[in-house]
Design a protein around this motif. Structure first.
Motif, PDB file in Angstrom:
ATOM      1  N   TYR A 196       0.869  -1.378   0.054  1.00  0.00           N
ATOM      2  CA  TYR A 196       0.048   0.051  -0.065  1.00  0.00           C
ATOM      3  C   TYR A 196       0.969   1.325   0.201  1.00  0.00           C
ATOM      4  N   ALA A 197       2.270   1.168   0.436  1.00  0.00           N
ATOM      5  CA  ALA A 197       3.013   2.319   0.439  1.00  0.00           C
ATOM      6  C   ALA A 197       3.219   2.770  -0.867  1.00  0.00           C
ATOM      7  N   PHE A 198       2.919   2.114  -2.012  1.00  0.00           N
ATOM      8  CA  PHE A 198       2.936   2.547  -3.141  1.00  0.00           C
ATOM      9  C   PHE A 198       1.940   4.032  -3.433  1.00  0.00           C
ATOM     10  N   LYS A 248       2.833 -11.260   1.881  1.00  0.00           N
ATOM     11  CA  LYS A 248       1.945 -10.392   1.645  1.00  0.00           C
ATOM     12  C   LYS A 248       2.042  -8.956   2.032  1.00  0.00           C
ATOM     13  N   TYR A 249       2.835  -8.696   3.037  1.00  0.00           N
ATOM     14  CA  TYR A 249       3.059  -7.282   3.426  1.00  0.00           C
ATOM     15  C   TYR A 249       4.285  -6.855   2.701  1.00  0.00           C
ATOM     16  N   PRO A 305       0.839  -8.539  -5.030  1.00  0.00           N
ATOM     17  CA  PRO A 305       0.491  -9.872  -5.217  1.00  0.00           C
ATOM     18  C   PRO A 305       0.174 -10.358  -6.575  1.00  0.00           C
ATOM     19  N   GLY A 306       0.208  -9.391  -7.566  1.00  0.00           N
ATOM     20  CA  GLY A 306       0.123  -9.640  -9.112  1.00  0.00           C
ATOM     21  C   GLY A 306      -0.374  -8.636  -9.974  1.00  0.00           C
ATOM     22  N   LEU A 307      -0.257  -8.865 -11.160  1.00  0.00           N
ATOM     23  CA  LEU A 307      -0.817  -7.848 -12.333  1.00  0.00           C
ATOM     24  C   LEU A 307      -2.311  -7.509 -12.066  1.00  0.00           C
ATOM     25  N   TRP A 366      -4.013  -5.435  -3.630  1.00  0.00           N
ATOM     26  CA  TRP A 366      -3.261  -4.305  -4.304  1.00  0.00           C
ATOM     27  C   TRP A 366      -2.397  -4.783  -5.442  1.00  0.00           C
ATOM     28  N   THR A 367      -3.074  -5.277  -6.396  1.00  0.00           N
ATOM     29  CA  THR A 367      -2.423  -5.579  -7.653  1.00  0.00           C
ATOM     30  C   THR A 367      -1.856  -4.412  -8.011  1.00  0.00           C
ATOM     31  N   ALA A 368      -0.965  -4.868  -9.286  1.00  0.00           N
ATOM     32  CA  ALA A 368      -0.382  -3.627  -9.944  1.00  0.00           C
ATOM     33  C   ALA A 368      -1.487  -2.859 -10.635  1.00  0.00           C
ATOM     34  N   VAL A 369      -2.309  -3.091 -11.267  1.00  0.00           N
ATOM     35  CA  VAL A 369      -3.411  -2.304 -11.845  1.00  0.00           C
ATOM     36  C   VAL A 369      -4.232  -1.577 -10.826  1.00  0.00           C
TER      37      VAL A 369
END
Length: 593
Positions: free
Chosen positions: A75-77, A223-224, A228-230, A240-243
């Protein structure tokens, strides 16, 4: 002295400051534009600090570390909103000011209705402003209530109403100028509070500084620590996937494209502070606080929870619990004040500007038929601001979602304003009926993808709103809808003037060509599919790969923002531009009888 006494002493001093500015505005602001847009006189330093505080609010101070605790460094993104928020300002803020000076616009509805020659756009702008204001201000009050409860033991409902009363008072009495000058203090308290709390967490005996903190992170689950994936092929359960990260940033871009910020741009005495606000205050100063000190708080809370030292139940509990656990009395009072300032810094301008938009675009224009004195407009403005404040309280008392997710839903109503702003400022071509139907479909899409089918394909509500709106707007063009000759002539005149007054230099043109490539590449690598590389890319100084990836792209983002705002001349203005905006006026609005 009891730490609570420090809280009440410093809160009392803060209230005095807020009320002084409110009462000062009450006795000095005598015109509708003076009250609503500060008479177009907001100075450099005031906007520089207040606009930054309004962009990074209570959800940054309280919700952001809470979601890092809940979801981890993935989530820090979201800390990249220190770049994505001001990028919107770089696209639109300067041209908002130029348009306001030339045509005399007071509300964004004035600008959109004039350009598209369609009053439907005005009504939809009012609706977007109303929805944005009540949800975004409501989440601030949720944060205030939780904070007051944990730090001072005040029941949440009482604390919420008390905090709402403070912000309501100085907003309705003093207008936009009071909100802006209070925002100057709020910026200092906001950034200072985030840094202080993060510092006390990481230097506590439980961690013993960065070395101990970095070692403690080794025990956290993947997981932290990893995206997790695209993409997730389903409704909102993909994490919180990339998209999701990328499209969530679209929501936060809506902060500075919201009707409130457009109106605030009209109130500037000069556009000179815009570039500095976007590059230095937002991207660098707030970025420093978020990429390090909010992460210290959120990850620190997760580590302490695993060790049995902390037991938050929801995201909003994290920061108040850290404050009461680690901060000595005077510092507790100061950080508490920083959180309250963060909350008020956003609730105030959105309630105030929302009241101005409803009063000018609905009451004054349609109920009073553009009649009524300045005094009447100011008092009705205060009434509408009061209604918005009450609506925000109702939202905050009835909402159960995570603070930042409510905020993301609220800011989506700012993101969809890209539809109109792209047309007005950059000449995107679709008919006025396309703008109307595009906004309607965008608002519907926002509600459907938040309340009915939440986050389809793990893409945020804001993406579905702006995607649907633009598709519908351009479909209207493809179907063959045409504007009237009057509308075409009006838009042609606006385009010609903007292109002549805000055309880049030869060097600026070269930089803009480069930025058309650099900015999308940065988005894809810093926020989009490239974040998956960051799961295992590199480490330095004890930072795990995902955190190291964020820091590197933040630093590169500072350079990108500097190039975009200064070298590509997206946010800079010359004395000649300002002179032309001051002299080449063509006022198309009416202020009062």
């Amino acid at each position: 002295m009891d730490p609570k006494m420090w809280v009440y002493i410093l809160l009392g001093l803060y209230i005095i400051y807020c009320f002084w500015w409110g009462l000062r505005g009450f006795f000095t602001e005598k015109t509708a534009s003076g009250y609503g847009i500060a008479g177009r006189s907001i100075p450099f330093i005031a906007f520089l600090m207040a606009a930054t505080a309004a962009s990074f609010s209570g959800w940054t101070f309280i919700g952001h570390p809470g979601l890092i605790w809940k979801a981890g460094l993935v989530y820090a993104f979201a800390s990249f909103y220190v770049l994505t928020i001001p990028i919107t300002g770089a696209f639109f803020a300067k041209r908002n000011w130029l348009m306001g000076k030339r045509y005399g616009f007071i509300t964004p509805g004035d600008m959109f209705a004039y350009y598209y020659n369609n009053e439907g756009v005005r009504w939809l702008t009012v609706l977007a402003a109303f929805l944005y204001s009540i949800f975004y201000s409501g989440l601030q009050l949720i944060a205030a209530a939780k904070l007051f409860y944990w730090v001072a033991g005040v029941p949440q409902t009482i604390g919420l109403i008390f905090m709402a009363f403070i912000v309501w008072f100085y907003v309705v009495t003093g207008g936009l100028k009071a909100s802006t000058w209070v925002g100057v203090l709020q910026f200092c308290l906001l950034v200072g509070g985030i840094i202080l709390l993060g510092f006390y967490v990481i230097t506590s005996p439980l961690f013993g500084g960065w070395t101990g903190f970095a070692a403690s992170m080794n025990g956290l689950e993947d997981k932290y620590m990893k995206v997790p994936g695209l993409i997730h092929f389903g409704l909102g359960t993909g994490g919180w996937t990339a998209v999701m990260i990328l499209t969530y940033m679209f929501a936060l871009m809506g902060i500075q494209s919201s009707p409130a910020f457009t109106l605030w741009n009209f109130g500037l005495s000069s556009p000179k502070p815009l570039a500095w606000q976007q590059v230095f205050m937002s991207t660098f100063v707030v970025g420093l606080a978020l990429f390090f000190f909010t992460a210290f708080q959120g990850i620190g809370a997760r580590i302490l929870m695993m060790a049995g030292e902390l037991a938050p139940k929801v995201d909003g509990d994290v920061v108040p619990m850290l404050m009461t656990k680690f901060l000595p009395g005077p510092v507790l009072g100061l950080v508490f004040l920083g959180a309250i300032a963060a909350i008020h810094s956003t609730a105030a301008p959105y309630i105030g500007t929302g009241g101005t938009i409803i009063q000018r675009d609905v009451w004054w224009r349609y109920v009073r038929k553009q009649g009524g004195s300045h005094r009447e407009q100011i008092w009705t403005n205060r009434i509408f601001a009061t209604i918005l404040a009450v609506a925000a309280v109702v939202v905050s008392l009835t909402s159960t979602d995570a603070i930042v997710m409510i905020g993301g839903f609220a800011t989506a109503f700012g993101t969809i304003m890209y539809i109109c702003l792209l047309g007005v400022h950059w000449g995107f071509k679709f008919p006025s009926i396309g703008a109307v139907l595009g906004l309607i479909s965008a608002i519907v899409a926002c509600f459907l993808t938040y309340y009915v089918w939440k986050y389809p394909l793990s893409m945020h509500t804001a993406f579905w709103g702006i995607f649907t709106g633009l598709i519908v707007a351009y479909l209207c063009r493809g179907i063959g809808f045409k504007d009237s000759e009057e509308t075409i002539a009006r838009q042609k005149e606006v385009r010609a003037w903007l292109d002549s007054v805000d055309g880049p230099s030869e060097n600026g043109k070269k930089w803009r060509s480069r930025m058309k490539i650099i900015v999308p590449v940065w988005y894809l690598l810093a926020l989009g599919p490239g974040v998956l590389i960051g799961n295992t890319a590199f480490t330095f100084c004890g930072f795990p790969p995902i955190w190291a990836w964020q820091i590197v792209w933040w630093i590169l983002g500072i350079v990108m923002m500097w190039a975009l705002c200064f070298k590509a001349e997206m946010s800079t203005t010359s004395d000649e531009q300002i002179r032309r905006a001051d002299t080449e006026t063509m006022d198309v609005t009416k202020e009062a009888d």
